[in-house]
Design a protein around this motif. Structure first.
Motif, PDB file in Angstrom:
ATOM      1  N   LYS A   2      44.824  39.287  43.819  1.00 22.62           N
ATOM      2  CA  LYS A   2      44.034  40.326  44.207  1.00 22.62           C
ATOM      3  C   LYS A   2      44.390  41.583  43.941  1.00 22.62           C
ATOM      4  N   LYS A   4      45.187  45.522  44.863  1.00 19.92           N
ATOM      5  CA  LYS A   4      45.288  46.090  46.025  1.00 19.92           C
ATOM      6  C   LYS A   4      44.673  47.498  45.829  1.00 19.92           C
ATOM      7  N   SER A  19      34.358  49.626  51.637  1.00 17.42           N
ATOM      8  CA  SER A  19      35.698  48.614  51.892  1.00 17.42           C
ATOM      9  C   SER A  19      35.017  47.136  52.048  1.00 17.42           C
ATOM     10  N   LEU A  23      35.940  44.412  49.432  1.00 16.41           N
ATOM     11  CA  LEU A  23      36.415  42.980  49.807  1.00 16.41           C
ATOM     12  C   LEU A  23      35.725  41.668  49.354  1.00 16.41           C
ATOM     13  N   TYR A  27      38.787  42.152  46.092  1.00 14.23           N
ATOM     14  CA  TYR A  27      39.989  43.251  46.493  1.00 14.23           C
ATOM     15  C   TYR A  27      40.533  43.170  47.593  1.00 14.23           C
ATOM     16  N   GLN A  28      41.775  43.406  47.800  1.00 12.94           N
ATOM     17  CA  GLN A  28      42.494  43.690  48.799  1.00 12.94           C
ATOM     18  C   GLN A  28      42.313  45.170  49.092  1.00 12.94           C
ATOM     19  N   GLU A  45      52.729  50.811  50.676  1.00 16.76           N
ATOM     20  CA  GLU A  45      51.970  49.725  50.131  1.00 16.76           C
ATOM     21  C   GLU A  45      52.023  49.403  48.706  1.00 16.76           C
TER      22      GLU A  45
END
Length: 123
Positions: A2, A4, A19, A23, A27-28, A45
């Motif tokens: 996935k 990010k 979000s 999701l 997607y992360q 991240e």
């Protein structure tokens, strides 16, 4: 694997809606609520792409993007500016700050996905 996505958005309703939709598309999603936190999360991240609201508290999206693009650790990450300001001067300001692309609010999700796919293919 996935992709990010770092979503930098201070408006809770916009953040939650976008979000959840990302999701569902696989997607992360990681979230920051201001520009400073966005920079910190981009560094810790290593997202594949950043969706950056331009009107943010603490540090706005213009300054946050500019700092991200000056850093060797984060300058390669595509940044898509998200803003309710649709004037051509706002678009130009986003590109001057280092944004790779620009999209207006309210978000037209399929248009944003097309832009995201284009940039993710390049990374």
């Amino acid at each position: 694997m996935k992709s990010k996505i770092l979503l930098v958005e201070d408006n809770e309703m916009n953040r939650d809606m976008l979000s959840r939709r990302l999701l569902r598309k696989g997607y992360q999603v990681i979230i920051a609520v201001d520009g400073q936190q966005g920079i910190e999360m981009a560094n810790s991240e290593s997202p594949d792409l950043i969706l950056m609201d331009m009107s943010l508290p603490v540090m706005d999206g213009w300054d946050a993007t500019s700092l991200l693009k000056q850093s060797n650790d984060t300058k390669h990450i595509p940044v898509i500016a998200l803003t309710a300001h649709a004037m051509s001067s706002d678009r130009e300001k986003a590109f001057q700050a280092g944004c790779d692309d620009f999209d207006t609010k309210p978000i037209e999700f399929n248009r944003l996905l097309d832009k995201m796919h284009m940039w993710l293919k390049r990374t």
